[in-house]
Design an enzyme around this catalytic site. Sequence first.
Site, short mmCIF file in Angstrom:
data_model
loop_
_atom_site.label_atom_id
_atom_site.label_comp_id
_atom_site.label_asym_id
_atom_site.label_seq_id
_atom_site.Cartn_x
_atom_site.Cartn_y
_atom_site.Cartn_z
N ARG A 70 1.44 10.29 0.10
CA ARG A 70 1.88 11.36 1.00
C ARG A 70 3.15 12.02 0.51
NH1 ARG A 70 1.53 7.79 6.51
NH2 ARG A 70 -0.47 6.86 6.00
N LYS B 264 -10.96 -0.25 6.80
CA LYS B 264 -9.76 0.09 7.55
C LYS B 264 -10.21 0.59 8.93
CE LYS B 264 -5.78 3.21 7.31
NZ LYS B 264 -4.57 3.36 6.50
N GLU C 71 0.88 -1.17 0.00
CA GLU C 71 0.00 0.00 0.00
C GLU C 71 0.92 1.22 0.00
OE1 GLU C 71 -2.85 0.27 3.27
OE2 GLU C 71 -2.68 2.45 3.19
N THR D 60 -3.84 6.39 1.80
CA THR D 60 -4.06 7.82 2.11
C THR D 60 -4.78 8.51 0.96
OG1 THR D 60 -1.85 7.67 3.13
CG2 THR D 60 -3.00 9.75 3.33
C1 3PG Z 1 -1.46 4.10 7.68
O1 3PG Z 1 -1.47 4.89 6.75
O2 3PG Z 1 -2.17 3.10 7.66
C2 3PG Z 1 -0.62 4.35 8.87
O3 3PG Z 1 0.14 5.48 8.71
C3 3PG Z 1 0.25 3.21 9.22
O4 3PG Z 1 0.50 3.37 10.57
P1 3PG Z 1 1.88 2.94 11.25
O5 3PG Z 1 2.95 3.75 10.61
O6 3PG Z 1 1.67 3.23 12.71
O7 3PG Z 1 2.08 1.47 10.98
#
Ligand code: 3PG
Length: 212
Positions: free
Chosen positions: A48, A131, A44, A71
């Site tokens: 960003r 999610k 994924e 995102t």
């Molecule tokens: C996401 O986009 O799902 C999170 O930023 C992932 O979270 P983590 O960096 O705490 O694993």
Amino acid sequence: MPTIDPTLAWAFARRIVPVVVIDDDATALPLADALLAGDLPVAEVTLRTPAALASIAAMATREDLLVGAGTVLNVAQASAAMDAGARFLVSPGLSRDVVVAARERGVPVIPGAVTPTEIMAALDLGLGLLKFFPASVYGGAAALTALGSVFRGVSFVPTGGVSAANLADYLAVPSVAAVGGSWMVPTSAIDSGDFDTITHLCATAVAQAAQN
Ligand code: 3PG
């Protein structure tokens, strides 16, 4: 109750979705190799960074890896990600417009929902895989257990604060289809080209998940 898209079911079989932040698209293909070497044929790529779309395009050339976009905040981003080759979309929250845009192109979408009201809105859209973000803030495995007893048939992908230390807690929850996280794909390792570390972390995570 909706079922999980078969493409996602294949990629999520290991019950771990690496959430990656890529600063330089030149690292996308070596990262794909590292993920595959660690037995994680899915990524994924979060939208960003300016390098995200080019990274998705590069990874989409690998037929042995399922690349998606994370995102995804709006339809413009969803369209750009699908144009680049994203084969699934992940949003931190629930946008009906993003869901519709993805469906128009037959691309599975995993929107975020954490409250009963949000989950009911997702059900109204026919969604069954959601999610749960940021999981550690919204009650972690205990919250997912409580929600699962009400929303039977809904599957969740908790992300945000998932790590090697609490992975087992999440995967023990019946409604958890998979967990997402960045702990096995640290941006520092991607940026420095330390792909052996990523492969090792991925393989360790896959082995951990297999025990649950
Ligand atoms: C996401 O986009 O799902 C999170 O930023 C992932 O979270 P983590 O960096 O705490 O694993």
